[in-house]
Design a protein around this motif. Sequence first.
Motif, mmCIF file in Angstrom:
data_model
loop_
_atom_site.group_PDB
_atom_site.id
_atom_site.type_symbol
_atom_site.label_atom_id
_atom_site.label_comp_id
_atom_site.label_asym_id
_atom_site.label_seq_id
_atom_site.Cartn_x
_atom_site.Cartn_y
_atom_site.Cartn_z
ATOM 1 N N SER A 196 0.558 -1.341 0.423
ATOM 2 C CA SER A 196 0.381 0.191 0.423
ATOM 3 C C SER A 196 0.294 0.986 -0.274
ATOM 4 C CB SER A 196 -0.660 0.019 1.291
ATOM 5 O OG SER A 196 -0.023 -0.377 2.534
ATOM 6 N N THR A 197 1.908 0.925 0.801
ATOM 7 C CA THR A 197 3.207 2.278 0.034
ATOM 8 C C THR A 197 3.297 2.954 -0.968
ATOM 9 O OG1 THR A 197 4.684 1.438 1.079
ATOM 10 C CG2 THR A 197 3.510 1.823 3.526
ATOM 11 N N THR A 198 3.766 2.022 -1.068
ATOM 12 C CA THR A 198 4.254 2.168 -2.650
ATOM 13 C C THR A 198 3.203 2.939 -3.909
ATOM 14 O OG1 THR A 198 3.518 0.262 -3.614
ATOM 15 C CG2 THR A 198 6.374 0.455 -3.076
ATOM 16 N N LEU A 199 1.617 2.862 -3.582
ATOM 17 C CA LEU A 199 0.790 3.041 -4.484
ATOM 18 C C LEU A 199 0.039 4.478 -4.525
ATOM 19 C CD1 LEU A 199 -2.363 0.486 -3.596
ATOM 20 C CD2 LEU A 199 -0.985 0.538 -6.282
ATOM 21 N N GLY A 200 0.812 5.326 -3.516
ATOM 22 C CA GLY A 200 0.196 6.557 -3.520
ATOM 23 C C GLY A 200 1.504 7.343 -4.410
ATOM 24 N N LYS B 41 -1.015 -8.670 5.060
ATOM 25 C CA LYS B 41 -0.411 -8.497 6.059
ATOM 26 C C LYS B 41 0.990 -8.774 5.137
ATOM 27 C CE LYS B 41 1.694 -8.746 10.915
ATOM 28 N NZ LYS B 41 1.228 -9.201 11.610
ATOM 29 N N ASN B 42 1.778 -8.081 5.207
ATOM 30 C CA ASN B 42 2.988 -7.783 4.528
ATOM 31 C C ASN B 42 4.041 -8.915 5.743
ATOM 32 O OD1 ASN B 42 5.615 -7.675 2.925
ATOM 33 N ND2 ASN B 42 4.910 -5.022 2.544
ATOM 34 N N PRO B 43 4.615 -9.622 4.841
ATOM 35 C CA PRO B 43 5.512 -11.045 4.573
ATOM 36 C C PRO B 43 6.683 -10.578 5.113
ATOM 37 C CG PRO B 43 4.813 -11.260 2.730
ATOM 38 C CD PRO B 43 3.770 -10.481 3.682
ATOM 39 N N THR B 44 7.004 -9.031 4.443
ATOM 40 C CA THR B 44 8.693 -8.647 4.702
ATOM 41 C C THR B 44 8.710 -7.623 5.854
ATOM 42 O OG1 THR B 44 7.980 -7.120 3.115
ATOM 43 C CG2 THR B 44 9.629 -9.931 2.673
ATOM 44 N N VAL C 69 0.750 -2.943 4.318
ATOM 45 C CA VAL C 69 -0.296 -4.804 3.345
ATOM 46 C C VAL C 69 -0.034 -4.484 2.585
ATOM 47 C CG1 VAL C 69 -2.547 -3.730 3.892
ATOM 48 C CG2 VAL C 69 -1.857 -3.256 5.662
ATOM 49 N N ILE C 70 -0.153 -5.469 2.328
ATOM 50 C CA ILE C 70 -0.218 -5.924 0.740
ATOM 51 C C ILE C 70 -2.010 -5.758 0.334
ATOM 52 C CG2 ILE C 70 0.365 -7.658 -0.738
ATOM 53 C CD1 ILE C 70 3.677 -6.891 0.274
ATOM 54 N N ILE C 71 -1.885 -5.087 -1.060
ATOM 55 C CA ILE C 71 -3.458 -4.433 -1.683
ATOM 56 C C ILE C 71 -3.116 -5.847 -3.370
ATOM 57 C CG2 ILE C 71 -4.540 -3.640 -2.961
ATOM 58 C CD1 ILE C 71 -4.097 -2.445 0.154
ATOM 59 N N GLN C 72 -4.223 -6.741 -2.599
ATOM 60 C CA GLN C 72 -4.239 -7.706 -3.471
ATOM 61 C C GLN C 72 -5.599 -8.046 -4.196
ATOM 62 O OE1 GLN C 72 -2.633 -11.171 -1.442
ATOM 63 N NE2 GLN C 72 -1.447 -11.705 -3.325
ATOM 64 N N LEU C 73 -5.848 -8.139 -5.460
ATOM 65 C CA LEU C 73 -6.697 -7.984 -6.729
ATOM 66 C C LEU C 73 -7.280 -9.005 -6.601
ATOM 67 C CD1 LEU C 73 -4.803 -6.461 -10.205
ATOM 68 C CD2 LEU C 73 -6.323 -5.366 -8.191
#
Length: 146
Positions: free
Chosen positions: A49-53, A80-83, A88-92
Motif C-alpha cells: 500500500s505504501t508504494t501505491l500513493g 499483511k506484508n510478510p516482509t 499491507v499488501i493490496i491484492q486484486l
Amino acid sequence: MKDKTIDYALRTTWQAVARMYNEEAAKYGATMATGFALLSIDREKGSPSTTLGPKMGMEATSLTRTLKSMEERGLITRKKNPTDGRGVIIQLTKEGKEKRELSKETVLRFNEIVKQYVSEEKLQNFMEVAEIINELISEKKIYNEK
C-alpha cells in the motif's frame, strides 16, 4: 490566457481527460481513481500500500478512501506484508482483475484513438515536453526553495 500559458493547456486537457474517464468509469459504477488504482496494483503479486500513493501521485487520504471503496466493492483484499509486519499488501480479487482488464482496455482505446489523429513525431514531442516539465518540477527549478 488560453493562448499564452502552458499550464492552461495542461490543466484544461487533463480536466477533459479526467472527465472523459470518469464518465466511462461511471458506466461500471466506478471512478477514474478506481481504474487507475486497479492498473497500479500488480496483477499477480499485489502491491504494498505504501508504494501505491507515490506511484499514482495521490495523497494518502485520497488513496485510503479509494482503497476502502474498492475493498467494499470486492475489488481488492488487504493482506499483511510478510516482509514488513507494519505494512499491507493490496491484492486484486477475481472481480478486481476483471475490472483491471476493463480499465486497461479503456486506456488503450484512448491511446489508439489519439494515435489515429496525432502523428508519432508529435506524440514523441509531447512526451518529451511532459518529461521535461516533470523534471523541472521535481528538481525544483521553477519555484526553488531558497
